[in-house]
Design a protein around this motif. Structure first.
Motif, PDB file in Angstrom:
ATOM      1  N   ILE A  39       0.810  -1.224   0.000  1.00  0.00           N
ATOM      2  CA  ILE A  39       0.000   0.000   0.000  1.00  0.00           C
ATOM      3  C   ILE A  39       0.843   1.273   0.000  1.00  0.00           C
ATOM      4  O   ILE A  39       0.309   2.369   0.172  1.00  0.00           O
ATOM      5  CB  ILE A  39      -1.014   0.021   1.175  1.00  0.00           C
ATOM      6  N   MET A  40       2.146   1.140  -0.190  1.00  0.00           N
ATOM      7  CA  MET A  40       2.968   2.345  -0.284  1.00  0.00           C
ATOM      8  C   MET A  40       3.141   2.729  -1.757  1.00  0.00           C
ATOM      9  O   MET A  40       3.289   1.868  -2.622  1.00  0.00           O
ATOM     10  CB  MET A  40       4.337   2.113   0.384  1.00  0.00           C
ATOM     11  N   PRO A  41       3.126   4.039  -2.053  1.00  0.00           N
ATOM     12  CA  PRO A  41       3.173   4.452  -3.457  1.00  0.00           C
ATOM     13  C   PRO A  41       4.555   4.310  -4.090  1.00  0.00           C
ATOM     14  O   PRO A  41       4.684   4.276  -5.304  1.00  0.00           O
ATOM     15  CB  PRO A  41       2.745   5.916  -3.410  1.00  0.00           C
ATOM     16  N   LYS A  42       5.603   4.251  -3.286  1.00  0.00           N
ATOM     17  CA  LYS A  42       6.949   4.094  -3.860  1.00  0.00           C
ATOM     18  C   LYS A  42       7.871   3.313  -2.907  1.00  0.00           C
ATOM     19  O   LYS A  42       7.461   3.001  -1.788  1.00  0.00           O
ATOM     20  CB  LYS A  42       7.549   5.462  -4.201  1.00  0.00           C
ATOM     21  N   ASN A  43       9.071   3.041  -3.372  1.00  0.00           N
ATOM     22  CA  ASN A  43      10.093   2.326  -2.582  1.00  0.00           C
ATOM     23  C   ASN A  43       9.626   0.977  -2.042  1.00  0.00           C
ATOM     24  O   ASN A  43      10.041   0.551  -0.968  1.00  0.00           O
ATOM     25  CB  ASN A  43      10.577   3.179  -1.393  1.00  0.00           C
ATOM     26  N   ARG A  44       8.731   0.307  -2.781  1.00  0.00           N
ATOM     27  CA  ARG A  44       8.181  -0.947  -2.249  1.00  0.00           C
ATOM     28  C   ARG A  44       9.244  -2.026  -2.103  1.00  0.00           C
ATOM     29  O   ARG A  44       9.235  -2.791  -1.147  1.00  0.00           O
ATOM     30  CB  ARG A  44       7.048  -1.439  -3.161  1.00  0.00           C
ATOM     31  N   GLN A  45      10.200  -2.065  -3.044  1.00  0.00           N
ATOM     32  CA  GLN A  45      11.235  -3.109  -2.957  1.00  0.00           C
ATOM     33  C   GLN A  45      12.075  -2.936  -1.698  1.00  0.00           C
ATOM     34  O   GLN A  45      12.361  -3.904  -0.987  1.00  0.00           O
ATOM     35  CB  GLN A  45      12.126  -3.063  -4.186  1.00  0.00           C
ATOM     36  N   GLU A  46      12.453  -1.672  -1.445  1.00  0.00           N
ATOM     37  CA  GLU A  46      13.265  -1.432  -0.229  1.00  0.00           C
ATOM     38  C   GLU A  46      12.512  -1.818   1.028  1.00  0.00           C
ATOM     39  O   GLU A  46      13.073  -2.359   1.976  1.00  0.00           O
ATOM     40  CB  GLU A  46      13.637   0.054  -0.118  1.00  0.00           C
ATOM     41  N   ILE A  47      11.196  -1.512   1.019  1.00  0.00           N
ATOM     42  CA  ILE A  47      10.398  -1.840   2.209  1.00  0.00           C
ATOM     43  C   ILE A  47      10.405  -3.353   2.438  1.00  0.00           C
ATOM     44  O   ILE A  47      10.624  -3.820   3.550  1.00  0.00           O
ATOM     45  CB  ILE A  47       8.950  -1.296   2.082  1.00  0.00           C
ATOM     46  N   VAL A  48      10.211  -4.132   1.346  1.00  0.00           N
ATOM     47  CA  VAL A  48      10.203  -5.598   1.498  1.00  0.00           C
ATOM     48  C   VAL A  48      11.561  -6.072   2.027  1.00  0.00           C
ATOM     49  O   VAL A  48      11.639  -6.894   2.952  1.00  0.00           O
ATOM     50  CB  VAL A  48       9.883  -6.298   0.155  1.00  0.00           C
ATOM     51  N   ARG A  49      12.644  -5.523   1.467  1.00  0.00           N
ATOM     52  CA  ARG A  49      13.991  -5.963   1.885  1.00  0.00           C
ATOM     53  C   ARG A  49      14.252  -5.656   3.358  1.00  0.00           C
ATOM     54  O   ARG A  49      14.889  -6.433   4.054  1.00  0.00           O
ATOM     55  CB  ARG A  49      15.064  -5.281   1.038  1.00  0.00           C
ATOM     56  N   ARG A  50      13.761  -4.501   3.804  1.00  0.00           N
ATOM     57  CA  ARG A  50      14.018  -4.135   5.197  1.00  0.00           C
ATOM     58  C   ARG A  50      13.084  -4.858   6.159  1.00  0.00           C
ATOM     59  O   ARG A  50      13.394  -5.057   7.315  1.00  0.00           O
ATOM     60  CB  ARG A  50      13.887  -2.615   5.371  1.00  0.00           C
ATOM     61  N   LYS A  51      11.916  -5.259   5.610  1.00  0.00           N
ATOM     62  CA  LYS A  51      10.901  -5.834   6.492  1.00  0.00           C
ATOM     63  C   LYS A  51      11.137  -7.314   6.795  1.00  0.00           C
ATOM     64  O   LYS A  51      10.934  -7.780   7.906  1.00  0.00           O
ATOM     65  CB  LYS A  51       9.549  -5.656   5.816  1.00  0.00           C
ATOM     66  N   LEU A  52      11.556  -8.075   5.776  1.00  0.00           N
ATOM     67  CA  LEU A  52      11.702  -9.523   5.969  1.00  0.00           C
ATOM     68  C   LEU A  52      13.158  -9.950   5.832  1.00  0.00           C
ATOM     69  O   LEU A  52      13.861  -9.509   4.919  1.00  0.00           O
ATOM     70  CB  LEU A  52      10.839 -10.266   4.950  1.00  0.00           C
ATOM     71  N   SER A  53      13.606 -10.808   6.746  1.00  0.00           N
ATOM     72  CA  SER A  53      14.986 -11.324   6.677  1.00  0.00           C
ATOM     73  C   SER A  53      14.956 -12.836   6.830  1.00  0.00           C
ATOM     74  O   SER A  53      14.159 -13.369   7.614  1.00  0.00           O
ATOM     75  CB  SER A  53      15.841 -10.766   7.816  1.00  0.00           C
ATOM     76  N   PRO A  54      15.839 -13.543   6.091  1.00  0.00           N
ATOM     77  CA  PRO A  54      15.846 -15.006   6.163  1.00  0.00           C
ATOM     78  C   PRO A  54      16.650 -15.508   7.369  1.00  0.00           C
ATOM     79  O   PRO A  54      17.528 -14.802   7.866  1.00  0.00           O
ATOM     80  CB  PRO A  54      16.541 -15.392   4.865  1.00  0.00           C
ATOM     81  N   LEU A  55      16.328 -16.722   7.783  1.00  0.00           N
ATOM     82  CA  LEU A  55      17.078 -17.341   8.882  1.00  0.00           C
ATOM     83  C   LEU A  55      17.904 -18.504   8.315  1.00  0.00           C
ATOM     84  O   LEU A  55      17.385 -19.610   8.157  1.00  0.00           O
ATOM     85  CB  LEU A  55      16.090 -17.889   9.921  1.00  0.00           C
ATOM     86  N   PRO A  56      19.194 -18.272   7.979  1.00  0.00           N
ATOM     87  CA  PRO A  56      19.996 -19.317   7.332  1.00  0.00           C
ATOM     88  C   PRO A  56      20.048 -20.615   8.137  1.00  0.00           C
ATOM     89  O   PRO A  56      20.013 -21.705   7.556  1.00  0.00           O
ATOM     90  CB  PRO A  56      21.389 -18.675   7.226  1.00  0.00           C
ATOM     91  N   SER A  57      20.070 -20.527   9.448  1.00  0.00           N
ATOM     92  CA  SER A  57      20.183 -21.759  10.244  1.00  0.00           C
ATOM     93  C   SER A  57      18.977 -22.666  10.034  1.00  0.00           C
ATOM     94  O   SER A  57      19.061 -23.883  10.172  1.00  0.00           O
ATOM     95  CB  SER A  57      20.308 -21.408  11.728  1.00  0.00           C
ATOM     96  N   VAL A  58      17.838 -22.080   9.690  1.00  0.00           N
ATOM     97  CA  VAL A  58      16.623 -22.857   9.439  1.00  0.00           C
ATOM     98  C   VAL A  58      16.574 -23.333   7.987  1.00  0.00           C
ATOM     99  O   VAL A  58      16.165 -24.456   7.694  1.00  0.00           O
ATOM    100  CB  VAL A  58      15.382 -21.963   9.750  1.00  0.00           C
ATOM    101  N   LEU A  59      17.009 -22.475   7.063  1.00  0.00           N
ATOM    102  CA  LEU A  59      16.777 -22.714   5.629  1.00  0.00           C
ATOM    103  C   LEU A  59      17.843 -23.589   4.952  1.00  0.00           C
ATOM    104  O   LEU A  59      17.555 -24.269   3.963  1.00  0.00           O
ATOM    105  CB  LEU A  59      16.710 -21.366   4.898  1.00  0.00           C
TER     106      LEU A  59
END
Ligand SMILES: O=P(O)(O)OC[C@H]1O[C@H](OP(=O)(O)OP(=O)(O)O)[C@H](O)[C@@H]1O
Ligand SMILES: NC(=O)CC[C@H](N)C(=O)O
Ligand code: SF4
Ligand SMILES: [Mg+2]
Length: 437
Positions: free
Chosen positions: A309-329
């Protein structure tokens, strides 16, 4: 799908509207605004907590509020909007999008009318003003019957608070008794969050206006025949999991969609990784029927809001919002489950992310059908070209997101879930191009 709230005859209306809007923040993150008695106003760009501060407190016992996700007009417009008319002052907060806004604005301007904003919402005020009645309530009724869709509204007038919904009921709206007065909000969860009892919460029915006046008894006026076409995407993504529509809980529907997804696509893996937040409930459903466990493969930063729902910078928001857990994956076969793919911003980034973190195979399951149509009812996808599924066939789409397998829920399966829980009369135009208007 902005969030709207209204308060009538309740002490400290400003604080109550603040609390309601805070519970509706997921519906709009661009701007927030409140108007109370005497049309005193606080508005600003940004989140509720940064705009509606204690320092800006306004005294009053009635008012309306809005959190904006822009779908028409400039990005920097802020609601509610207020105007002086012969029939009194009026302030409007709007969730939805007036489908023929361009034509209506042109028609008004051609007859000498002027606009002070670029919003579709301002049309409502003009129709109220030009209605061939002196009585403000009749004028509003006239305006509503001439503006087809899509709107849920809260309107503050010198002599009343009104809550209105278009005849299709595309966007939600609820009201409840509260202390000595009444409150209105886009979702019932917002009303409950400040203490309203479930049994006192009622839907503003499609095609009706409810007037709250000094009589302190809501007066319900029907202005059009009800033809329900409630936005099914509210169930899938927009609304909070603790919100209910037609008496059916959003989280439960998402779980059912997740179960149906497994019935249609029996994909196996080591575990499921929910794409937080809105992919969580569907993941749970998929897990419950498949027996595949859920793992915490992605963590979410709670200080970052929604990206779509943001008009811009959506990719950056996704990158900052979600992070992977290598020990699990590391070395695992996983199924990423999300509620939807619309522009494809989120999923492409997430698939890359989990691969980099060591996932061996990445399958992607989506618990709604492919989004193939634009929405002109309050979602900012009015251009089909921005929808990833309209530009790619299934195989290209899989390649684009970088998954080993990509599977959606079918349109029929989606429909069956809603019918199965008694939710009939929905809009699913963006999935099957069958639009109400
Ligand atoms: O294909 P896209 O254009 O990326 O849109 C779809 C994505 O956007 C939404 O998430 P969002 O981050 O907005 O909110 P959420 O935290 O509620 O999942 C939705 O849940 C999907 O994850
Ligand atoms: N998402 C919405 O409900 C938007 C309301 C209105 N059309 C605006 O752009 O402000
Ligand atoms: S087109 Fe899609 S998003 Fe728009 S109202 Fe219909 S179901 Fe909702
Ligand atoms: Mg999401």
């Amino acid at each position: 799908m902005c969030g709207i709230a209204g308060v009538w005859n309740v002490d400290n209306a400003y604080n109550v509207i603040h609390d309601l809007l805070l519970s509706l923040q997921h519906r709009g993150q661009q701007a927030a605004g409140v108007v109370v008695n005497g049309f005193k106003t606080v508005k600003g760009e940004g989140l509720v907590e940064s705009v509606l501060t204690d320092e800006r407190f306004l005294e009053g016992n009635r008012g309306i509020g809005h959190v904006r996700y822009s779908t028409y007009g400039s990005l920097d417009e802020i609601q509610p909007i207020t105007a002086y008319t012969l029939k009194g002052r009026i302030s409007v907060a709007h969730n939805g999008n007036i489908v023929d806004a361009n034509e209506k604005r042109k028609f008004i301007m051609e007859s000498g009318g002027i606009f002070s904003t670029t919003l579709d919402t301002e049309i409502i005020i003009h129709y109220f003003s030009i209605a061939p009645y002196t009585n403000p309530r009749e004028s509003l009724q006239w305006a509503m019957s001439r503006i087809k869709a899509a709107y849920s509204l809260v309107i503050l007038h010198d002599s009343f608070l009104a809550a209105a919904r278009d005849q299709f009921g595309i966007r939600p709206l609820f009201y409840s008794k509260y202390e000595n007065g009444y409150i209105v909000a886009s979702e019932d969860s917002a009303l409950r969050s400040i203490g309203c009892k479930c049994e006192e919460i009622q839907e503003v029915e499609p095609g009706t206006i409810i007037f709250f006046t000094d009589s302190n008894k809501p007066e319900i006026v029907k202005f059009s025949r009800r033809q329900d076409r409630f936005c099914s995407f509210e169930f899938v993504y927009f609304a909070r999991p603790d919100s209910n529509f037609y008496g059916v809980n959003t989280h439960e529907v998402r779980k059912m969609l997740g179960r149906k997804l497994y019935e249609e696509n029996r994909v196996q893996a080591d575990f499921i990784v929910p794409v937080l937040d809105s992919g969580f409930s569907g993941s749970l459903g998929y897990s419950q029927v498949s027996g595949i466990p859920i793992e915490y493969g992605l963590i979410r930063n709670h200080y970052i809001g929604r990206s779509f729902i943001m008009p811009k910078n959506r990719q950056e928001i996704v990158r900052r919002k979600l992070s992977p857990l290598p020990s699990v994956l590391e070395g695992k076969e996983i199924i990423l489950i999300d509620d939807s793919i619309v522009r494809g911003t989120t999923m492409k980034i997430i698939v890359d992310m989990v691969r980099e973190a060591g996932a061996k195979k990445v399958y992607v399951g989506i618990h709604s059908p492919a989004v193939i149509g634009s929405c002109n009812y309050g979602i900012d996808t009015s251009r089909r070209s921005e929808l990833i599924a309209t530009r790619n066939d299934a195989e290209k789409l899989r390649e684009y997101v970088g998954a080993d397998k990509l599977f959606y829920l079918s349109v029929d399966g989606y429909k069956e879930v809603f019918e199965g829980c008694g939710v009939n009369g929905i809009c699913m135009g963006c999935f099957n191009l069958d639009y109400p208007v």
